[in-house]
Design a protein around this motif. Structure first.
Motif, PDB file in Angstrom:
ATOM      1  N   THR A 224       0.846  -1.095   0.167  1.00  0.00           N
ATOM      2  CA  THR A 224       0.023   0.208  -0.061  1.00  0.00           C
ATOM      3  C   THR A 224       1.078   1.291   0.320  1.00  0.00           C
ATOM      4  O   THR A 224       1.672   1.300  -0.482  1.00  0.00           O
ATOM      5  CB  THR A 224      -0.625   0.463   1.280  1.00  0.00           C
ATOM      6  N   ARG A 225       0.755   2.528  -0.141  1.00  0.00           N
ATOM      7  CA  ARG A 225       0.841   3.498  -0.335  1.00  0.00           C
ATOM      8  C   ARG A 225       1.671   3.430   0.945  1.00  0.00           C
ATOM      9  O   ARG A 225       2.791   4.614   1.396  1.00  0.00           O
ATOM     10  CB  ARG A 225       0.758   5.108  -0.824  1.00  0.00           C
ATOM     11  N   ASP A 226       1.083   3.259   2.076  1.00  0.00           N
ATOM     12  CA  ASP A 226       1.743   3.321   3.882  1.00  0.00           C
ATOM     13  C   ASP A 226       2.942   2.766   4.186  1.00  0.00           C
ATOM     14  O   ASP A 226       4.136   2.462   5.110  1.00  0.00           O
ATOM     15  CB  ASP A 226       1.144   3.740   4.517  1.00  0.00           C
ATOM     16  N   GLY A 227       3.342   1.816   2.736  1.00  0.00           N
ATOM     17  CA  GLY A 227       4.685   0.372   3.112  1.00  0.00           C
ATOM     18  C   GLY A 227       3.903  -0.628   3.887  1.00  0.00           C
ATOM     19  O   GLY A 227       4.922  -1.169   3.850  1.00  0.00           O
ATOM     20  N   ARG A 228       2.379  -0.598   3.750  1.00  0.00           N
ATOM     21  CA  ARG A 228       2.641  -2.001   4.889  1.00  0.00           C
ATOM     22  C   ARG A 228       1.809  -3.085   2.981  1.00  0.00           C
ATOM     23  O   ARG A 228       1.478  -2.614   2.057  1.00  0.00           O
ATOM     24  CB  ARG A 228       1.145  -1.454   5.678  1.00  0.00           C
ATOM     25  N   ARG A 229       2.270  -4.177   3.333  1.00  0.00           N
ATOM     26  CA  ARG A 229       1.181  -5.047   2.728  1.00  0.00           C
ATOM     27  C   ARG A 229       0.069  -5.798   3.190  1.00  0.00           C
ATOM     28  O   ARG A 229      -0.427  -5.849   4.350  1.00  0.00           O
ATOM     29  CB  ARG A 229       1.984  -6.757   2.829  1.00  0.00           C
ATOM     30  N   ALA A 230      -1.368  -5.767   1.806  1.00  0.00           N
ATOM     31  CA  ALA A 230      -2.391  -6.205   1.828  1.00  0.00           C
ATOM     32  C   ALA A 230      -2.913  -7.174   1.193  1.00  0.00           C
ATOM     33  O   ALA A 230      -2.342  -7.103   0.143  1.00  0.00           O
ATOM     34  CB  ALA A 230      -3.305  -4.695   2.010  1.00  0.00           C
ATOM     35  N   ARG A 267       1.773   1.429  -4.152  1.00  0.00           N
ATOM     36  CA  ARG A 267       2.316   1.204  -3.675  1.00  0.00           C
ATOM     37  C   ARG A 267       3.962   2.930  -3.282  1.00  0.00           C
ATOM     38  O   ARG A 267       2.764   3.635  -3.626  1.00  0.00           O
ATOM     39  CB  ARG A 267       3.632   1.189  -5.094  1.00  0.00           C
ATOM     40  N   ASN A 268       4.647   3.130  -2.559  1.00  0.00           N
ATOM     41  CA  ASN A 268       4.741   4.474  -1.988  1.00  0.00           C
ATOM     42  C   ASN A 268       6.161   4.975  -2.603  1.00  0.00           C
ATOM     43  O   ASN A 268       6.639   6.413  -2.086  1.00  0.00           O
ATOM     44  CB  ASN A 268       5.438   4.883  -0.530  1.00  0.00           C
ATOM     45  N   ALA A 269       6.687   4.768  -3.865  1.00  0.00           N
ATOM     46  CA  ALA A 269       7.505   5.103  -4.924  1.00  0.00           C
ATOM     47  C   ALA A 269       7.628   4.818  -5.945  1.00  0.00           C
ATOM     48  O   ALA A 269       7.637   4.393  -6.597  1.00  0.00           O
ATOM     49  CB  ALA A 269       9.227   4.482  -4.356  1.00  0.00           C
ATOM     50  N   TRP A 270       6.503   6.306  -6.321  1.00  0.00           N
ATOM     51  CA  TRP A 270       5.934   6.327  -7.471  1.00  0.00           C
ATOM     52  C   TRP A 270       7.451   6.826  -8.950  1.00  0.00           C
ATOM     53  O   TRP A 270       8.234   7.649  -8.629  1.00  0.00           O
ATOM     54  CB  TRP A 270       5.261   6.948  -8.043  1.00  0.00           C
ATOM     55  N   PRO A 271       7.888   5.873 -10.070  1.00  0.00           N
ATOM     56  CA  PRO A 271       8.813   7.494 -10.735  1.00  0.00           C
ATOM     57  C   PRO A 271       7.836   7.635 -10.978  1.00  0.00           C
ATOM     58  O   PRO A 271       7.069   8.446 -10.779  1.00  0.00           O
ATOM     59  CB  PRO A 271       8.597   5.588 -11.629  1.00  0.00           C
ATOM     60  N   PRO A 272       9.279   9.148 -12.019  1.00  0.00           N
ATOM     61  CA  PRO A 272       8.596  10.154 -12.178  1.00  0.00           C
ATOM     62  C   PRO A 272       7.340  10.298 -13.198  1.00  0.00           C
ATOM     63  O   PRO A 272       7.398   9.395 -14.087  1.00  0.00           O
ATOM     64  CB  PRO A 272       9.959  11.046 -13.206  1.00  0.00           C
TER      65      PRO A 272
END
Length: 385
Positions: A224-230, A267-272
């Motif tokens: 997820t965006r906060d880094g946890r798995r769901a 995910r919390n690290a989108w490419p540009p």
């Protein structure tokens, strides 16, 4: 008229692949084979099997000197010339082809296209869906570990000594690399859950900055965006009712019209300038039936566009079924690896001729194309609540 158009397209393909055959006899036999496969079901090109004997046809598949992969590339180029469009789709799928011989190359027990459980060869196919239609442009035979034979038997079924089995994502990567190198115009890659649930293909596509919509299972997990798995289904169950959107009634893509859609950023690290989402489609008449997709593309990509691509996957099943019914895709028992590739390539050629002929008829009688029409593609329309 339609019969003449089909024959014109097959003649055009014959001229295109002329250089791939070293002997005129092999070339003539190959096109008798194609005409027989195309005409066997439709009864438009020929009413009788080809004049050549069965052993001549087997020689064409097993031993005759012709460039099978070169014909494959020519078929792809012909399809792109006739159907290619910048909004085209590259669709990945597979089909189980029943076999009667356990010593055939790459056999395994699975469910065939008729629904029966038996000995099969698994073909992995790359389908191109363009503005006027769709056709198969590449193929690979999946060789499972159980399909690697004893050393003494390998030469019999055409498997090179020491050949290692390749997993399905690796086969897909090879086909996509050939499509990229061949300049195939496309906007999205899409595949079913067999390929979507593994990270190998996802990672490879992102490394090549290739937009995708890959089907996955509800029990799969995402970050997820906060880094946890769901779990995927748990994330979608948490979506508020007002966040589900229904497409307009006149949206051209059938499956998209009969589902309501939502998406969740992941995910919390989108490419540009890129985004990643979990997409879900819920059947309007059966809300308990939900399909899930992992998506990667431009950050400005709309929910409408993602839903349209996901709904367009029905064209993959339609194309493979057409290949099976109208171009003889599964109408041969290919014992050797080379025979499988030879037969499948000639079937692709026949299907390309049919698809091209259909495209010409549509172009003549239609004022616009499905992909050129914003109304048909749904790429410019807004969802409604």
């Amino acid at each position: 008229m339609v019969v003449n158009v089909v024959q014109d397209e097959l003649d055009s393909l014959q001229k295109r692949v002329f250089k791939r055959f070293r002997r005129s006899e092999s070339r003539a036999r190959a096109f008798e084979y194609v005409s027989w496969m195309v005409g066997a079901e439709r009864e438009v090109l020929t009413e009788v099997p080809p004049r050549t004997a069965a052993d001549d046809m087997q020689r064409l598949l097993d031993r005759a000197s012709w460039d099978i992969d070169g014909v494959r590339d020519d078929v792809r180029d012909h399809v792109i010339d006739r159907l290619g469009h910048r909004r085209g789709l590259l669709m990945i799928g597979e089909m189980a082809l029943g076999q009667s011989c356990v010593r055939s190359s790459g056999v395994e027990r699975c469910q065939t296209s008729t629904g029966d459980i038996g000995i099969c060869q698994i073909g992995v196919f790359l389908v191109y869906a363009g503005r006027w239609g769709h056709a198969v442009i590449d193929r690979e035979l999946h060789l499972p570990e159980s399909g690697i034979c004893e050393s003494a038997q390998c030469p019999i079924v055409g498997i090179p000594d020491g050949m290692e089995p390749a997993n399905k994502p690796m086969l897909v990567q090879g086909m996509l690399e050939r499509a990229f190198a061949g300049g195939v115009p496309f906007a999205w890659v899409t595949a079913d859950e067999v390929y979507g649930q593994g990270v190998l293909l996802q990672t490879w596509l992102e490394q090549h900055d290739t937009p995708y919509v890959l089907m996955i299972r509800g029990i799969d997990e995402v970050r997820t965006r906060d880094g946890r798995r769901a779990r995927v289904d748990h994330l979608i169950n948490g979506v508020a009712p007002h966040q589900w959107r229904r497409p307009p009634e006149d949206l051209g893509v059938y499956q998209s019209r009969h589902y309501s859609w939502t998406r969740v950023p992941i995910r919390n690290a989108w490419p540009p300038r890129r985004g990643q989402w979990l997409l879900a489609g819920r059947a309007i008449i059966d809300p308990d039936r939900i399909s899930y997709y992992l998506c990667y593309g431009r950050r400005s990509t709309t929910l409408t566009e993602l839903a349209t691509v996901a709904g367009s996957r029905c064209r993959l099943d339609e194309c493979l079924q057409q290949g099976n019914n109208e171009a003889g895709l599964s109408q041969v028992s290919a014992g050797t690896r080379r025979a499988w590739y030879a037969h499948t390539t000639l079937s692709m050629l026949g299907l390309a001729g049919l698809a091209s002929a259909n495209a010409r008829v549509l172009e003549e009688y239609s004022g616009q194309t499905a992909f050129d029409s914003e109304k048909s593609s749904g790429l410019s329309q807004e969802f409604v609540e």
